[in-house]
Structures are given as C-alpha cells and as structure tokens.
Design a protein around this motif. Structure first.
Motif, PDB file in Angstrom:
ATOM      1  N   GLU A 161     -10.814  16.327  56.723  1.00 49.38           N
ATOM      2  CA  GLU A 161     -11.289  16.516  55.345  1.00 49.38           C
ATOM      3  C   GLU A 161     -12.690  17.127  55.324  1.00 49.38           C
ATOM      4  N   HIS A 202      -1.040  13.182  54.801  1.00 48.67           N
ATOM      5  CA  HIS A 202      -2.232  13.186  53.955  1.00 48.67           C
ATOM      6  C   HIS A 202      -1.834  12.638  52.584  1.00 48.67           C
ATOM      7  N   TRP A 245      -2.547  13.591  49.656  1.00 48.34           N
ATOM      8  CA  TRP A 245      -2.158  14.657  48.730  1.00 48.34           C
ATOM      9  C   TRP A 245      -0.695  15.026  48.936  1.00 48.34           C
ATOM     10  N   ALA A 246      -0.274  15.156  50.200  1.00 42.91           N
ATOM     11  CA  ALA A 246       1.117  15.515  50.486  1.00 42.91           C
ATOM     12  C   ALA A 246       2.066  14.430  49.974  1.00 42.91           C
ATOM     13  N   HIS A 270       1.561  12.354  47.514  1.00 49.45           N
ATOM     14  CA  HIS A 270       1.570  12.431  46.049  1.00 49.45           C
ATOM     15  C   HIS A 270       2.428  13.602  45.565  1.00 49.45           C
ATOM     16  N   GLU A 271       2.216  14.770  46.140  1.00 53.16           N
ATOM     17  CA  GLU A 271       2.959  15.958  45.697  1.00 53.16           C
ATOM     18  C   GLU A 271       4.446  15.858  46.007  1.00 53.16           C
ATOM     19  N   TYR A 306       6.757  20.756  45.784  1.00 52.68           N
ATOM     20  CA  TYR A 306       5.805  20.698  46.902  1.00 52.68           C
ATOM     21  C   TYR A 306       5.743  22.036  47.633  1.00 52.68           C
ATOM     22  N   GLN A 311       4.164  25.033  45.827  1.00 53.31           N
ATOM     23  CA  GLN A 311       2.706  25.099  45.935  1.00 53.31           C
ATOM     24  C   GLN A 311       2.297  25.791  47.228  1.00 53.31           C
ATOM     25  N   ASP A 344      -4.080  27.306  47.214  1.00 53.77           N
ATOM     26  CA  ASP A 344      -4.846  26.090  47.435  1.00 53.77           C
ATOM     27  C   ASP A 344      -4.614  25.607  48.864  1.00 53.77           C
ATOM     28  N   TYR A 396      -1.299  20.722  52.577  1.00 54.87           N
ATOM     29  CA  TYR A 396      -1.230  19.625  53.542  1.00 54.87           C
ATOM     30  C   TYR A 396       0.231  19.343  53.872  1.00 54.87           C
TER      31      TYR A 396
END
Length: 197
Positions: free
Chosen positions: A87, A112, A114-115, A117-118, A126, A129, A135, A138
């Motif tokens: 990070e 991660h 973020w991964a 969550h997505e 996912y 993105q 962006d 992850y």
C-alpha cells in the motif's frame, strides 16, 4: 560569521555512523502522467526538449522491439506487513505522478480488502474495472493470470503456499512493463526466485 570558541564546528565526517533509512520504493522509469484524479496540485512542467547537434548521426530505422525486463525492487516486510508495504509503495507511486491505471497489485495470501469488496458485486463488475484500466487494480495470485499488462506490478507476499508466491511472481514478471516491486520476506522471495521464477 566567525566561530566562537565555545561553539566548535563539527564536521560531517566526525558525526559518527548514520543508520540507513527504511527502504522505500523508487518510482522507477515512467512516462509523463497527468496528476492523480481528485488531488489538486501544481501543473507539471513540460520535459526538457533535446536538441540534436548538426553533427548528429542519421537515425537508424527501427527494428523489432527488444524484450524489456522490468526493474525489480524488493521491499523487506513480514508476511503480516507485506500488504501495508505494498500500500505504501502504491501511495508513493501515485504521489510521484504515476497514473492509477498503471498499477496492478497481486497478493499471495489473503486478498486485498478492495478486491474482496469489489468481488461482492460480482465477478463481471470486478473484471470490468480491470478492463477499464483507469484505477489501481487488486487481485490475488489465483486470478492474476487473467490480469493484463500494466507498467508497474506490485506483489505483496502476504502468506499463502509457496506455489502461490511462485505463481504470483511469475505472472507479475510477465505483466510488469517497467517496474516490479515485491514486498515480503527477502529469504522467502529469494528462495522462490532461485527456484526459477
């Protein structure tokens, strides 16, 4: 200003040993990138213009592109601290002007946050993105094979079996355009790299 006898001058060479700072990632080679979205900042100056001399040699016609090997950077960290080190590396890359879409982060242990969550919104969203490429993306070692090339790949060796680390490092090396940053235990990473990754 003359020195006062009570204030002797201390030369830098006499100050004693200095401790080395904690290793920090070097942003590495990169093309010019716009400022990070959402962060106002001063405009970047244009790169200096190279002027050819009158005696410059004639340009050589381009041949097939040479296979580029990404610069490899190791950031020592424990398995528990590898994700934090990754990070920090990403933050430094972005702060140095790297575009968020230039960066891919691969984890070898737990994914991660973020991964995770997505992925809760479904795999199609996912990977859409990822395909948008605008962006930081992850992924984990299991899904990294599906990821496309990015100029910078950061690997967090944050646990998982040796096979996951070997797979992640192999994929990361193949996907990294200019810079590969590996965060984790140097002994573990070197043993995996020594195994032919």
């Amino acid at each position: 200003m003359p020195l006062i006898p009570e204030e002797p001058q201390i030369h830098e060479s006499a100050q004693g040993p200095r401790t080395a700072p904690t290793p920090r990632p070097v942003p590495g080679p990169r093309p010019a990138a716009p400022s990070r979205p959402g962060r106002p900042g001063p405009p970047r100056p244009a790169p200096p213009v190279q002027r050819a001399s009158r005696d410059a040699a004639k340009p050589v016609p381009p041949g097939p592109p040479a296979a580029a090997t990404p610069q490899l950077q190791l950031i020592p960290a424990s398995a528990q601290g590898a994700l934090d080190a990754a990070e920090e590396a990403v933050d430094l890359l972005l702060d140095s002007g790297r575009a968020p879409g230039d960066v891919l982060v691969i984890t070898t242990g737990d994914p991660h946050p973020w991964a995770t969550h997505e992925l809760s919104f479904g795999e199609a969203s996912y990977w859409a993105q990822h395909d948008a490429g605008d962006d930081v993306f992850y992924t984990d070692a299991k899904a990294a094979e599906r990821a496309g090339e990015r100029p910078v790949v950061v690997v967090a060796v944050n646990g998982g079996p040796e096979s996951a680390a070997a797979s992640a490092l192999s994929v990361a090396h193949a996907r990294a355009g200019t810079l590969l940053i590996v965060c984790g235990d140097p002994q573990r990473i070197n043993s995996v790299l020594g195994a032919g990754v």
